[in-house]
Design a protein around this motif. Structure first.
Motif, short mmCIF file in Angstrom:
data_model
loop_
_atom_site.label_atom_id
_atom_site.label_comp_id
_atom_site.label_asym_id
_atom_site.label_seq_id
_atom_site.Cartn_x
_atom_site.Cartn_y
_atom_site.Cartn_z
N THR A 148 -5.82 30.94 -37.81
CA THR A 148 -4.99 30.37 -37.83
C THR A 148 -5.80 28.45 -37.39
O THR A 148 -5.72 27.53 -38.51
N ALA A 149 -6.99 29.07 -37.35
CA ALA A 149 -8.41 27.62 -37.98
C ALA A 149 -7.76 27.10 -39.68
O ALA A 149 -7.54 26.20 -39.32
N CYS A 150 -7.81 28.54 -40.17
CA CYS A 150 -8.20 28.19 -41.50
C CYS A 150 -6.92 27.12 -41.70
O CYS A 150 -6.91 26.05 -42.70
N ASN A 151 -5.49 27.91 -41.09
CA ASN A 151 -3.89 27.24 -41.47
C ASN A 151 -3.90 25.86 -41.27
O ASN A 151 -2.99 25.45 -42.19
N ASN A 152 -4.76 25.64 -40.53
CA ASN A 152 -4.77 23.99 -40.08
C ASN A 152 -5.79 23.44 -41.42
O ASN A 152 -5.19 22.04 -41.17
N VAL A 153 -6.56 23.63 -41.51
CA VAL A 153 -7.53 23.54 -42.04
C VAL A 153 -6.07 22.82 -44.19
O VAL A 153 -6.26 21.82 -43.86
N LEU A 154 -6.21 23.71 -44.22
CA LEU A 154 -4.99 23.55 -45.03
C LEU A 154 -3.92 23.18 -45.32
O LEU A 154 -3.51 22.80 -46.01
N ALA A 155 -2.71 23.01 -43.84
CA ALA A 155 -1.81 22.02 -44.12
C ALA A 155 -2.17 20.58 -44.01
O ALA A 155 -1.46 19.87 -44.49
N LEU A 156 -3.68 20.09 -43.21
CA LEU A 156 -4.13 18.80 -43.56
C LEU A 156 -4.61 18.04 -44.36
O LEU A 156 -4.46 17.31 -44.82
N VAL A 157 -5.12 19.35 -45.76
CA VAL A 157 -6.56 18.56 -46.33
C VAL A 157 -5.97 17.93 -47.97
O VAL A 157 -6.16 16.77 -47.91
N GLU A 158 -4.19 17.98 -47.87
CA GLU A 158 -4.10 16.99 -49.40
C GLU A 158 -3.07 15.67 -48.39
O GLU A 158 -3.10 14.71 -49.11
N THR A 159 -3.18 15.55 -47.26
CA THR A 159 -2.74 14.03 -46.38
C THR A 159 -4.07 13.88 -45.58
O THR A 159 -3.11 12.67 -45.45
N TYR A 178 -9.48 29.69 -47.27
CA TYR A 178 -9.23 30.45 -47.45
C TYR A 178 -9.86 31.93 -47.65
O TYR A 178 -9.83 32.76 -47.54
N TRP A 179 -11.68 31.44 -47.70
CA TRP A 179 -12.64 31.65 -47.90
C TRP A 179 -12.80 33.29 -46.06
O TRP A 179 -12.89 33.78 -46.32
N TRP A 180 -12.70 31.89 -44.92
CA TRP A 180 -12.35 32.19 -44.37
C TRP A 180 -11.34 33.56 -43.85
O TRP A 180 -11.19 34.50 -42.87
N SER A 218 -6.24 39.64 -47.70
CA SER A 218 -7.78 39.13 -47.71
C SER A 218 -8.32 39.23 -49.17
O SER A 218 -8.68 37.71 -49.39
N ASN A 219 -7.69 39.92 -50.05
CA ASN A 219 -8.15 39.55 -51.27
C ASN A 219 -7.04 38.46 -52.07
O ASN A 219 -7.86 37.17 -53.00
N LYS A 220 -6.08 38.37 -51.64
CA LYS A 220 -4.92 37.29 -52.00
C LYS A 220 -5.59 36.23 -51.66
O LYS A 220 -6.13 35.37 -52.43
N ASN A 221 -6.12 36.14 -50.36
CA ASN A 221 -6.69 34.55 -50.04
C ASN A 221 -8.30 34.87 -50.64
O ASN A 221 -8.38 33.15 -50.65
N LEU A 222 -9.05 35.35 -50.87
CA LEU A 222 -10.40 35.23 -51.14
C LEU A 222 -10.32 34.99 -53.29
O LEU A 222 -11.05 34.25 -53.54
N ASP A 223 -9.25 35.30 -53.38
CA ASP A 223 -9.05 34.43 -55.14
C ASP A 223 -8.59 33.40 -54.90
O ASP A 223 -8.93 32.67 -56.10
N ALA A 224 -8.05 32.96 -53.77
CA ALA A 224 -7.55 31.61 -53.47
C ALA A 224 -8.65 30.68 -53.31
O ALA A 224 -9.00 29.90 -54.13
N ALA A 225 -9.75 31.25 -52.96
CA ALA A 225 -10.77 30.48 -52.98
C ALA A 225 -11.51 30.98 -53.80
O ALA A 225 -11.89 29.37 -54.04
N ALA A 226 -11.77 30.96 -54.87
CA ALA A 226 -12.29 31.26 -55.72
C ALA A 226 -11.99 30.44 -56.90
O ALA A 226 -12.53 29.54 -57.39
N ALA A 227 -9.87 30.59 -56.80
CA ALA A 227 -9.71 29.18 -57.64
C ALA A 227 -10.03 28.04 -57.23
O ALA A 227 -10.31 26.99 -58.33
N ALA A 228 -10.26 27.82 -56.09
CA ALA A 228 -10.48 26.56 -55.31
C ALA A 228 -11.58 25.94 -55.46
O ALA A 228 -11.59 24.85 -55.62
#
Length: 547
Positions: A148-159, A178-180, A218-228
């Protein structure tokens, strides 16, 4: 009861950490919440504190040692028979107490606790009213707090408005989150029978997914981290932000500011782990072994940084003399402060291994014999030496000195290489796999003769691999995974257990041909601390393991 305690698959982000030069400023009363993280400094502080505090330190019920790496990882080391514990807090003695032991003379020593099997005990205590006495609560709570902490980071980063190279800074923060998240789902899917997929910044949902689907997430988020990380380069604002996220006192030894390529290799190693530890070894397919070879060939290199943690004088992350199993297994003579070194762990060192010589004492004090009404395999002749004995070029496993012990938070080079070796051995490339084992032994200063080129059979090569994973990877949260996938934790009637074991019984008699029937639950039921307030909704997967 407040919602932050009702739903443990969510997190209300309060009291998050911001780093100072040499410390995590955990006690600073002016920490950012999501409402004050709309600046560059604020979101970096939120991202750091969300991981190191909310993810790894702060759980409402406290626990035995009060950290993710002190409570859930200790359970894994105990169930993996690396260490044992006599203390009864949070059922640490019971969670690693086998169903029974048969000594050399045929005496059968039943688990003295009630119930006498670990699965029955886990289900007896898995009720919401037990709160802190429920072992199933902790890993779930920590990892969903992290998520949930990471969800908040992702929600805010573009703002947030960033100075300098905004794309690099956003990319680092997205990769971090995404890594965590990928790490959190990996832990959930590797121990619980089902879990929740939650991308919300607050609240939760009542859709439970199978452990297999959680690993896919898990793998989906790890792939998103690599894409970032794609298109980002080391140095400049990339390194500035990642260097601010990782506390300075962690940036020592194998810890440091990872380049984008290093980080991607860490991702590949964690994805390889996801395959390996969640598949019974005998059921692994050629496609899975080949996928592991591909991932580990592109996994962590010996020169790469990985994610680590260390103690400091303020004990901001963990105490030099407590909180984590490797520290609490160290003792002045042959008795760890809290955790006792398992005789079976020592048994897996080969004769002449300098890692054994450097790290463990057999005496001079009398063997430690625990209360026989609390366990049946925790007695030991061995204790771990802080910082080792100083043999040149040989690793040490634990320390009670500030900053000396390097805690691995996720994957490592050694794990990557041994995972690769296992895949090679199981795909007909026995000699290649044995060369990897020899290389790791050389890296750690084992001083053992090479096994490659000695014409080992497949069975013998697998045994070398099994022993080496035990010796190389203690205190990293992997021992139980390995015992599970190798079938060791299964009931003897189903082909499980371990024979020819070293067991020191309550009469101080050393048995060398004992049989242990562990009979542990392979994947845990969803904690009732969650289900009591968030019952499974329509279309959910089963939340209780049928075993």
């Amino acid at each position: 009861m407040k919602n932050s305690k009702i739903f443990i698959s969510m997190l209300v982000l309060l009291g998050l950490s911001v780093s100072c030069k040499k410390e995590l400023d955990i006690l600073n009363p002016n920490q950012p919440t999501t409402g004050s993280a709309n600046s560059e400094a604020g979101i970096i502080a939120l991202a750091q504190g969300g991981v190191y505090v909310n993810g790894f330190r702060t759980v409402n019920y406290g626990g035995f040692q009060g950290t993710f790496f002190g409570d859930p990882l200790a359970y894994h080391d105990i169930m993996g028979d690396i260490v044992a514990c006599e203390a009864a807090n949070q059922r640490v003695n019971e969670i690693g107490c086998p169903n029974y032991v048969i000594t050399d003379n045929g005496t059968k020593i039943i688990n003295p606790n009630s119930p006498s099997t670990q699965p029955a005990m886990l289900r007896q205590v898995n009720i919401n009213a037990n709160a802190s006495d429920n072992p199933l609560y902790y890993e779930w709570a920590y990892m969903y707090g992290l998520n949930t902490a990471c969800n908040n980071v992702l929600a805010l980063v573009e703002t947030v408005s960033f100075t300098g190279d905004a794309n690099a800074k956003k990319g680092v923060l997205k990769a971090w989150a995404y890594w965590w998240k990928g790490f959190a789902y990996a832990r959930i899917g590797s121990i619980y029978y089902a879990g929740i997929i939650n991308d919300a910044v607050s609240g939760t949902n009542d859709k439970y997914y199978s452990k297999e689907d959680i690993i896919k997430e898990s793998n989906k988020n790890l792939d998103a981290a690599a894409a970032a990380l794609n298109g980002l380069s080391a140095g400049g604002d990339y390194s500035k932000v990642l260097g601010a996220l990782i506390p300075d006192f962690f940036q020592v030894g194998k810890g440091g500011v990872l380049t984008p390529d290093m980080w991607k290799r860490n991702i590949n190693s964690l994805k390889a782990r996801n395959i390996l530890v969640n598949t019974i070894a005998k059921d692994m397919t050629p496609a899975q072994w080949n996928a592991i070879i591909d991932l580990t060939n592109n996994g962590i290199k010996s020169s790469d940084f990985v994610f680590t943690g260390r103690s400091n004088s303020n004990a901001d992350f963990f105490s030099a003399t407590g909180n984590v199993p490797a520290t609490l297994a160290v003792g002045a003579t042959n008795v760890g402060v809290t955790y006792r070194i398992s005789e079976r762990f020592i048994q897996d060192f080969k004769a002449g291994d300098k890692r054994l010589e450097n790290n463990f004492n057999n005496g001079p004090a009398a063997p430690w014999i625990g209360n026989s009404d609390r366990g049946n395999v925790f007695n030991t002749r061995w204790g771990m030496v802080s910082n080792g004995k100083g043999l040149p070029g040989v690793i040490f496993y634990g320390s009670r000195d500030v900053g000396a012990y390097e805690l691995y938070l996720a994957t490592t080079y050694e794990e990557n290489e041994l995972t690769k070796a296992e895949a090679l051995i199981n795909t007909g490339k026995i000699e290649e796999g044995l060369k990897v084992i020899d290389a790791i032994r050389s890296l750690q200063g084992a001083g053992l003769a090479p096994v490659a080129g000695t014409n080992l059979t497949l069975a013998d090569a697998k045994e070398e691999l099994r022993r080496e994973r035990r010796v190389v990877l203690p205190f990293r949260g992997l021992a139980f995974y390995d015992a599970r996938r190798w079938g060791v934790i299964d009931d003897i009637s189903k082909g499980g257990g371990r024979t020819n074991c070293v067991v020191l019984d309550k009469f101080n008699i050393l048995n060398t041909k004992a049989t242990i029937n562990y009979n542990y639950l392979d994947y845990w039921d969803v904690p009732d601390n969650e289900l009591a307030y968030n019952p499974a909704g329509a279309g959910s997967a089963a939340v209780k393991n049928p075993k």
